[in-house]
Design a protein around this motif. Structure first.
Motif, PDB file in Angstrom:
ATOM      1  N   ASN A 190      -1.528  -0.050  -3.271  1.00  0.00           N
ATOM      2  CA  ASN A 190      -2.567  -1.087  -3.319  1.00  0.00           C
ATOM      3  C   ASN A 190      -3.016  -1.415  -4.741  1.00  0.00           C
ATOM      4  O   ASN A 190      -4.200  -1.621  -5.020  1.00  0.00           O
ATOM      5  N   HIS A 197      -7.280  -3.345  -5.886  1.00  0.00           N
ATOM      6  CA  HIS A 197      -6.560  -4.043  -4.827  1.00  0.00           C
ATOM      7  C   HIS A 197      -5.223  -4.476  -5.408  1.00  0.00           C
ATOM      8  O   HIS A 197      -4.970  -4.328  -6.612  1.00  0.00           O
ATOM      9  N   LYS A 198      -4.368  -5.038  -4.572  1.00  0.00           N
ATOM     10  CA  LYS A 198      -3.009  -5.365  -4.996  1.00  0.00           C
ATOM     11  C   LYS A 198      -2.978  -6.325  -6.186  1.00  0.00           C
ATOM     12  O   LYS A 198      -2.113  -6.210  -7.061  1.00  0.00           O
ATOM     13  N   ASN A 237      -5.505  -5.290   3.590  1.00  0.00           N
ATOM     14  CA  ASN A 237      -5.359  -4.915   2.186  1.00  0.00           C
ATOM     15  C   ASN A 237      -4.672  -6.006   1.358  1.00  0.00           C
ATOM     16  O   ASN A 237      -4.428  -5.823   0.170  1.00  0.00           O
ATOM     17  N   ASP A 238      -4.382  -7.155   2.006  1.00  0.00           N
ATOM     18  CA  ASP A 238      -3.806  -8.306   1.291  1.00  0.00           C
ATOM     19  C   ASP A 238      -4.845  -9.376   0.973  1.00  0.00           C
ATOM     20  O   ASP A 238      -4.518 -10.372   0.314  1.00  0.00           O
ATOM     21  N   ASN A 285     -12.602   3.486  -2.135  1.00  0.00           N
ATOM     22  CA  ASN A 285     -12.288   2.303  -1.345  1.00  0.00           C
ATOM     23  C   ASN A 285     -11.536   2.730  -0.095  1.00  0.00           C
ATOM     24  O   ASN A 285     -10.582   3.508  -0.174  1.00  0.00           O
ATOM     25  N   GLU A 332      -7.555  -9.743  -1.024  1.00  0.00           N
ATOM     26  CA  GLU A 332      -7.818 -10.109  -2.416  1.00  0.00           C
ATOM     27  C   GLU A 332      -6.574 -10.686  -3.091  1.00  0.00           C
ATOM     28  O   GLU A 332      -6.672 -11.582  -3.928  1.00  0.00           O
ATOM     29  N   ASP A 359      -9.414   1.281   3.028  1.00  0.00           N
ATOM     30  CA  ASP A 359      -8.707   0.157   3.646  1.00  0.00           C
ATOM     31  C   ASP A 359      -8.118   0.626   4.967  1.00  0.00           C
ATOM     32  O   ASP A 359      -7.149   1.406   4.987  1.00  0.00           O
ATOM     33  N   GLY A 373       0.821  -1.207   0.000  1.00  0.00           N
ATOM     34  CA  GLY A 373       0.000   0.000   0.000  1.00  0.00           C
ATOM     35  C   GLY A 373       0.853   1.254   0.000  1.00  0.00           C
ATOM     36  O   GLY A 373       0.347   2.357  -0.248  1.00  0.00           O
TER      37      GLY A 373
END
Length: 257
Positions: A68, A185-186, A210-211, A168, A213, A170, A44
């Motif tokens: 991200n 997302h990542k 945030n990991d 979004n 997905e 996070d 991120g």
């Protein structure tokens, strides 16, 4: 041997609690590279933050997935992909933060600044990341903003920001939340790396919200031992904690080293 794209979160994945990557982890990553796998950081953080962390002095990455997934650079830090926040979305973030007495920072490709006067939560957050906190600046709609951050006490739900359509939110592990484009997302950034490298399979390591997905969509998704439950629930394997060479343990478990 089939080649994979190995993707690593930074905080709590590469960097343990003492912020010193173990020798065994560094050796493992180098072994993966020697076997022809691609090594990617997926974070991120923005580029300025990653540079200041010292990570790039220790590991030679084939690509950087930043913000991200909204910014992707190759190993020479040339842009592969960027997704910018629309100016009207940035203004909404600023207005909501002003109305709720929150501080927000805005991130360009190689810089960032706080729109309001930085407060104690800004200080706490960037001490958590062991980096210099952004100073105050002024937003100009001509600026290309990739992501924003909002700062508040731990436990704050950021409900006013969650009401912004297309945003979004996070919530991080310190006094902040990452603010990006809804649906990003990542792993969306990782997909750009797969196209760039002409690869199809990934091994992803992470521990934070945030990991989720990234771990869910990976060919092999690996949760660090101290991960939040949401990450563990979607992972293929829960390894040892970051403080106990979790990356090494997982690579041994799957026979990559």
């Amino acid at each position: 041997m089939e080649r994979f794209c190995f993707c690593f979160d930074i905080d709590g994945t590469l960097y343990p609690s003492n912020h010193v990557i173990s020798k065994r982890t560094l050796e493992t990553i180098e072994q993966l590279r020697e076997k022809g796998h691609k090594i990617v950081v997926a974070t991120g953080r923005n580029l300025s933050s990653v540079k200041e962390s010292g990570l790039l002095d220790q590991i030679c990455f084939d690509a950087l997935v930043l913000n991200n997934g909204q910014c992707v650079l190759n190993g020479k830090h040339e842009v592969i992909y960027t997704a910018y926040l629309p100016a009207d979305l940035v203004w909404q973030v600023i207005d909501v933060c002003n109305a709720n007495k929150l501080v927000c920072s805005l991130e360009t490709l190689d810089d960032w600044f706080c729109v309001q006067q930085p407060n104690e939560y800004v200080k706490i957050t960037h001490e958590f990341f062991r980096e210099t906190a952004p100073s105050q600046g002024e937003y100009n709609p001509s600026m290309k903003i990739i992501m924003a951050m909002a700062y508040a006490p731990k436990g704050y739900d950021y409900a006013p920001l969650k009401e912004i359509e297309g945003l979004n939110v996070d919530i991080g592990n310190s006094c902040y939340a990452d603010l990006g484009i809804k649906g990003f997302h990542k792993y969306k950034g990782i997909e750009k790396c797969l196209d760039y490298f002409h690869l199809t399979k990934t091994v992803c390591f992470g521990d934070g919200r945030n990991d989720v997905e990234m771990i869910r969509q990976a060919t092999i998704g690996i949760a660090m031992g101290q991960s939040v439950d949401e990450v563990k629930e979607v992972s293929d394997f829960v390894t040892e904690s970051c403080d106990h060479d979790g990356i090494v343990h997982a690579c041994e478990h799957y026979g990559f080293i």
